[in-house]
Design a protein around this motif. Structure first.
Motif, mmCIF file in Angstrom:
data_model
loop_
_atom_site.group_PDB
_atom_site.id
_atom_site.type_symbol
_atom_site.label_atom_id
_atom_site.label_comp_id
_atom_site.label_asym_id
_atom_site.label_seq_id
_atom_site.Cartn_x
_atom_site.Cartn_y
_atom_site.Cartn_z
ATOM 1 N N ILE A 34 0.844 -1.189 0.000
ATOM 2 C CA ILE A 34 0.000 0.000 0.000
ATOM 3 C C ILE A 34 0.881 1.240 0.000
ATOM 4 C CG2 ILE A 34 -1.878 1.178 1.218
ATOM 5 C CD1 ILE A 34 -2.346 -1.479 2.697
ATOM 6 N N PRO A 35 0.508 2.307 -0.703
ATOM 7 C CA PRO A 35 1.280 3.548 -0.630
ATOM 8 C C PRO A 35 1.476 4.006 0.815
ATOM 9 C CG PRO A 35 -0.325 3.693 -2.402
ATOM 10 C CD PRO A 35 -0.602 2.405 -1.675
ATOM 11 N N GLY A 36 2.719 4.334 1.158
ATOM 12 C CA GLY A 36 3.046 4.745 2.516
ATOM 13 C C GLY A 36 3.638 3.646 3.363
ATOM 14 N N VAL A 37 3.588 2.404 2.876
ATOM 15 C CA VAL A 37 4.109 1.259 3.630
ATOM 16 C C VAL A 37 5.596 1.075 3.336
ATOM 17 C CG1 VAL A 37 4.029 -1.259 3.803
ATOM 18 C CG2 VAL A 37 1.921 0.048 3.823
ATOM 19 N N LYS A 38 6.354 0.725 4.353
ATOM 20 C CA LYS A 38 7.791 0.493 4.201
ATOM 21 C C LYS A 38 8.049 -0.971 3.857
ATOM 22 C CE LYS A 38 10.377 2.827 6.815
ATOM 23 N NZ LYS A 38 11.076 3.397 7.985
ATOM 24 N N VAL A 39 8.907 -1.194 2.863
ATOM 25 C CA VAL A 39 9.276 -2.538 2.442
ATOM 26 C C VAL A 39 10.794 -2.665 2.461
ATOM 27 C CG1 VAL A 39 7.248 -2.953 1.011
ATOM 28 C CG2 VAL A 39 9.240 -1.858 0.006
ATOM 29 N N THR A 40 11.267 -3.874 2.691
ATOM 30 C CA THR A 40 12.703 -4.151 2.713
ATOM 31 C C THR A 40 13.003 -5.294 1.753
ATOM 32 O OG1 THR A 40 12.862 -3.484 5.037
ATOM 33 C CG2 THR A 40 14.659 -4.825 4.161
ATOM 34 N N MET A 41 14.017 -5.103 0.919
ATOM 35 C CA MET A 41 14.439 -6.170 0.006
ATOM 36 C C MET A 41 15.316 -7.143 0.784
ATOM 37 S SD MET A 41 14.261 -7.465 -3.020
ATOM 38 C CE MET A 41 13.581 -6.095 -3.986
ATOM 39 N N MET A 42 14.856 -8.389 0.910
ATOM 40 C CA MET A 42 15.569 -9.385 1.696
ATOM 41 C C MET A 42 16.596 -10.152 0.859
ATOM 42 S SD MET A 42 14.253 -8.697 4.559
ATOM 43 C CE MET A 42 14.995 -9.963 5.565
ATOM 44 N N LYS A 43 16.178 -10.704 -0.292
ATOM 45 C CA LYS A 43 17.113 -11.451 -1.126
ATOM 46 C C LYS A 43 16.510 -11.715 -2.498
ATOM 47 C CE LYS A 43 15.673 -15.813 1.060
ATOM 48 N NZ LYS A 43 16.111 -16.957 1.877
ATOM 49 N N HIS A 44 17.367 -12.130 -3.415
ATOM 50 C CA HIS A 44 16.948 -12.523 -4.760
ATOM 51 C C HIS A 44 17.163 -14.023 -4.911
ATOM 52 C CE1 HIS A 44 18.087 -8.229 -6.309
ATOM 53 N NE2 HIS A 44 17.063 -8.223 -5.473
ATOM 54 N N ALA A 45 16.391 -14.645 -5.775
ATOM 55 C CA ALA A 45 16.637 -16.042 -6.122
ATOM 56 C C ALA A 45 17.966 -16.126 -6.876
ATOM 57 C CB ALA A 45 15.496 -16.577 -6.985
ATOM 58 N N PRO A 46 18.611 -17.300 -6.904
ATOM 59 C CA PRO A 46 19.930 -17.436 -7.557
ATOM 60 C C PRO A 46 19.989 -16.887 -8.976
ATOM 61 C CG PRO A 46 19.416 -19.423 -6.339
ATOM 62 C CD PRO A 46 18.193 -18.554 -6.260
ATOM 63 N N MET A 47 18.909 -17.048 -9.735
ATOM 64 C CA MET A 47 18.887 -16.546 -11.109
ATOM 65 C C MET A 47 18.332 -15.122 -11.183
ATOM 66 S SD MET A 47 20.230 -19.086 -12.632
ATOM 67 C CE MET A 47 19.999 -18.699 -14.356
ATOM 68 N N GLY A 48 18.107 -14.504 -10.019
ATOM 69 C CA GLY A 48 17.648 -13.123 -9.983
ATOM 70 C C GLY A 48 16.151 -12.938 -9.947
#
Length: 457
Positions: A34-48
């Protein structure tokens, strides 16, 4: 504008806009994007692809092309990203969650808030009490169903679709029938399973709902609960995996959660069969006496919440007679058509003037809240969820199992180590199959066949 697709691992950002159309966009919003919500990138799969992100204290996996539809505003370090949605959009609450999970809470017929709507006359004793078992995927729903029914169950298909339908009788209660519905995340249909589950609850009209929640992912689980409460069907909430929550230092104030939600809440561990007997007692009671949820005002008191509140009540007055004729719960219908649910809108059969008035109400709400119709409703629900969790939940610390899993994942799903690890594992399996264990088992089988052949001769 930068998108979530390009967010670096370990960095956080605030969502500024959610793209996409139709059911896909609604699915994003229902999952907390939702707009205004904070998100964090945790990881990518091996192929991205795909990507794992963290939102509302749980992990969510998105494909890259899906993440490209979500625009982000600003970034910050992971260590500074522990502020959540409630910081800016919901009332800040001080947690009063009890450290003692097993404190007594209102029982059958006591003065709990949820008993205020008890009917004057119970259902006849001969009535079959039908239940819909509803919950997210992987929340322990099937385990609970097996504990409730034992061997008193049969498997078939829902009418017109090849999706498994499991029905069963609660052990010791022959006048009951529980239907285990496919796991869903919201009542906005995105997959065929979600369509089946929603249609069953709306059209089959069970006498009560058993809503099972994963206590370790309470924010995600409560989103579906809020939609179920709008259906005005007797309901009892089963907080599953409570042993895991308490074992990691967390707790939930059951009494306060019951008061805030207006329905019975029972802590259970379906795997260990703990709390299931109490759950059954509540389920029989609310269905027999048709104790419906106490009406709740989910809207917060800020400017955006006030706009949604006014819109919902204006729409309720506009569609009340249509909802009664279509036999759709009025609050549920109002929320869904504000979201833009065309299926519910068609079922209401509004005339042209009513549809035009409805659109004026929605446009005014969007103007006052600063959000589009779907995002405004989703934000309203998550704001209320944050209020509930702030008052009732003491979050657990990270479990040893999760920490161990993260360490293993760094090797097995790492950018540079995943492919070598995969090749090593598959080579080991191949050698064991055709050399070591395979050769031994092959020789054992040959000796066995020779012995049986000689015996037969």
């Amino acid at each position: 504008m930068e998108t979530l697709k390009n967010l670096e691992i370990g960095k956080s950002a605030v969502i500024s806009k959610v793209g996409g159309t139709g059911a896909l966009r609604q699915h994003f919003l229902d999952m907390g994007m939702i707009p205004g919500v904070k998100v964090t990138m945790m990881k990518h799969a091996p192929m991205g692809d795909p990507l794992e992100i963290r939102v509302f204290n749980y992990e969510l996996t998105l494909r890259k092309d899906e993440a490209a539809k979500i625009e982000i505003g600003y970034k910050e370090k992971l260590s500074d990203s522990n502020a959540d949605f409630s910081d800016s959009t919901a009332e800040k609450e001080t947690s009063t969650a009890s450290n003692d999970l097993l404190t007594s809470h209102p029982g059958l017929g006591e003065d709990g808030k949820y008993h205020e709507k008890e009917t004057e006359t119970p259902l006849p004793d001969s009535t079959i009490l039908t239940y819909a078992l509803v919950g997210n995927q992987n929340c322990g729903k099937t385990t609970l169903f097996n504990q409730l029914t034992g061997s008193n169950q049969h498997v078939g298909n829902f009418p017109g679709v090849t999706i498994d339908r499991k029905d069963g009788v609660i052990i010791g209660h022959p006048k009951t029938l529980v239907t285990d519905l496919p796991g869903i995340y919201s009542m906005s249909p995105f997959t065929s399973e979600e369509i089946v589950s929603r249609n069953f609850v709306l059209k089959e009209k069970p006498k009560a709902i058993l809503n099972i929640l994963d206590a370790s992912a309470i924010e995600r689980s409560l989103y579906l609960t809020m939609q179920l409460l709008e259906l005005d069907i007797p309901m009892v909430i089963a907080l599953n995996m409570m042993d895991e929550l308490t074992g990691n230092g967390g707790s939930i104030n059951i009494n306060e959660m019951e008061n805030l939600l207006g329905v019975p809440v029972v802590p259970i561990s379906a795997l260990k069969n703990e709390g299931v007997d109490e759950l059954v007692q509540h389920a029989i009671h609310i269905a027999h006496f048709q104790e419906k949820p106490v009406p709740q005002d989910f809207c917060s008191k800020d400017e955006a919440g006030g706009a949604v509140h006014r819109a919902i009540h204006a729409v309720i007055h506009l569609i009340q007679d249509h909802a009664e004729r279509a036999e759709i719960p009025i609050r549920f219908a109002a929320s869904k058509i504000i979201e833009g649910d065309k299926i519910i809108l068609n079922m209401l059969d509004l005339d042209f003037n009513e549809i035009e008035m409805l659109e004026h109400i929605v446009v005014q709400m969007e103007k006052e809240s600063g959000l589009d119709r779907s995002a405004a409703i989703a934000k309203m629900r998550y704001s209320f969820i944050n209020k509930i969790c702030g008052k009732t939940v003491k979050k657990p610390h990270e479990s040893k199992e999760h920490l161990r899993s993260e360490k293993i994942d760094k090797i097995l799903t790492g950018k540079w180590t995943a492919i070598p690890a995969f090749i090593l594992i598959m080579t080991t399996v191949f050698l064991l199959t055709f050399n070591v264990l395979g050769a031994f088992l092959q020789g054992l089988l040959e000796n066995g066949i020779d012995f049986v052949t000689n015996l037969a001769a």
